[in-house]
Design a protein around this motif. Structure first.
Motif, PDB file in Angstrom:
ATOM      1  N   PRO A   1       2.644  -4.224   0.292  1.00 60.43           N
ATOM      2  CA  PRO A   1       1.204  -4.427   0.111  1.00 60.43           C
ATOM      3  C   PRO A   1       0.448  -4.567   1.429  1.00 60.43           C
ATOM      4  O   PRO A   1      -0.716  -4.227   1.513  1.00 60.43           O
ATOM      5  N   MET A   2       1.105  -5.045   2.457  1.00 60.25           N
ATOM      6  CA  MET A   2       0.430  -5.258   3.733  1.00 60.25           C
ATOM      7  C   MET A   2       0.549  -4.046   4.636  1.00 60.25           C
ATOM      8  O   MET A   2      -0.201  -3.894   5.574  1.00 60.25           O
ATOM      9  N   LEU A   3       1.506  -3.156   4.344  1.00 61.70           N
ATOM     10  CA  LEU A   3       1.783  -2.035   5.220  1.00 61.70           C
ATOM     11  C   LEU A   3       0.680  -0.986   5.210  1.00 61.70           C
ATOM     12  O   LEU A   3       0.213  -0.583   6.257  1.00 61.70           O
ATOM     13  N   ALA A   4       0.255  -0.551   4.051  1.00 65.91           N
ATOM     14  CA  ALA A   4      -0.702   0.547   3.983  1.00 65.91           C
ATOM     15  C   ALA A   4      -1.982   0.268   4.768  1.00 65.91           C
ATOM     16  O   ALA A   4      -2.415   1.116   5.543  1.00 65.91           O
ATOM     17  N   PRO A   5      -2.605  -0.924   4.635  1.00 66.23           N
ATOM     18  CA  PRO A   5      -3.821  -1.162   5.434  1.00 66.23           C
ATOM     19  C   PRO A   5      -3.546  -1.123   6.937  1.00 66.23           C
ATOM     20  O   PRO A   5      -4.342  -0.591   7.700  1.00 66.23           O
TER      21      PRO A   5
ATOM     22  N   MET B   1      13.682  -8.478  -2.611  1.00 66.91           N
ATOM     23  CA  MET B   1      12.292  -8.878  -2.636  1.00 66.91           C
ATOM     24  C   MET B   1      11.535  -8.085  -1.580  1.00 66.91           C
ATOM     25  O   MET B   1      11.877  -8.127  -0.423  1.00 66.91           O
ATOM     26  N   ARG B   2      10.540  -7.347  -1.997  1.00 61.86           N
ATOM     27  CA  ARG B   2       9.760  -6.503  -1.092  1.00 61.86           C
ATOM     28  C   ARG B   2       8.407  -7.129  -0.862  1.00 61.86           C
ATOM     29  O   ARG B   2       7.541  -7.060  -1.705  1.00 61.86           O
ATOM     30  N   LEU B   3       8.211  -7.723   0.304  1.00 59.66           N
ATOM     31  CA  LEU B   3       6.947  -8.355   0.612  1.00 59.66           C
ATOM     32  C   LEU B   3       6.093  -7.506   1.540  1.00 59.66           C
ATOM     33  O   LEU B   3       4.955  -7.814   1.779  1.00 59.66           O
TER      34      LEU B   3
ATOM     35  N   GLU C   1      12.584  -3.910   8.034  1.00 55.20           N
ATOM     36  CA  GLU C   1      12.130  -3.258   6.807  1.00 55.20           C
ATOM     37  C   GLU C   1      10.690  -2.769   6.974  1.00 55.20           C
ATOM     38  O   GLU C   1      10.349  -1.662   6.555  1.00 55.20           O
ATOM     39  N   TRP C   2       9.839  -3.587   7.577  1.00 53.00           N
ATOM     40  CA  TRP C   2       8.437  -3.224   7.800  1.00 53.00           C
ATOM     41  C   TRP C   2       8.352  -1.994   8.708  1.00 53.00           C
ATOM     42  O   TRP C   2       7.634  -1.041   8.410  1.00 53.00           O
ATOM     43  N   ILE C   3       9.098  -2.016   9.812  1.00 52.34           N
ATOM     44  CA  ILE C   3       9.070  -0.890  10.757  1.00 52.34           C
ATOM     45  C   ILE C   3       9.581   0.385  10.088  1.00 52.34           C
ATOM     46  O   ILE C   3       8.965   1.445  10.214  1.00 52.34           O
TER      47      ILE C   3
END
Length: 142
Positions: A6-10, A1-3, A84-86
């Motif tokens: 969508p929040m990363l690019a902004p 599940m990749r959450l 994952e975010w980093i």
């Protein structure tokens, strides 16, 4: 599940817009024990009034400003979600101050200053070519 995507690019785009070129680092002071806590607690530690951008169960993200210098402060529900975010965000370049379930992203000088108050470890993103430097930017000095 990749959450995280969508929040990363902004967030990454905001960091690229808010960071400048150059650094005049003033040496490294002793690093305190790494801070922990909620986004609001961490923001209070660095005297930031967080401008919330994302408030979800898995990630809470805010913009903070110190004068002309701004940075992203994010907290995560899990260590895995944070990593994952980093790992994805590093493709956008930038500098990352990493603590347990939190990260601050901004210009090198900003995260180095934050490290003096929040502890944590410094990580650097990768750069895939220009784009973040204005045209006509001169050479980098020592």
């Amino acid at each position: 599940m990749r959450l995280t995507r969508p929040m990363l690019a902004p967030a990454a785009a905001a960091v690229l817009v808010l960071t400048g070129c150059g650094s005049d680092g003033d040496g490294e002071a002793a690093v305190p024990e790494t801070a922990t806590g909620s986004l609001e607690h961490l923001a209070a530690e660095v005297k930031c009034e967080p401008d919330m951008q994302t408030d979800a169960d898995t990630i809470r993200q805010a913009l903070c400003g110190r004068g002309d210098e701004k940075y992203v402060l994010a907290t995560f529900a899990t260590d895995r979600g944070q990593r994952e975010w980093i790992n994805t965000a590093k493709d956008y370049g930038g500098y990352y101050l990493v603590g347990r379930k939190w990260v601050a992203v901004g210009h090198e000088d900003v995260v180095a200053d934050l490290r003096g108050r929040l502890g944590g470890t410094l990580e650097q993103g990768t750069r895939h070519g220009g784009g973040s430097h204005p045209a006509g930017h001169g050479g980098h000095g020592g």
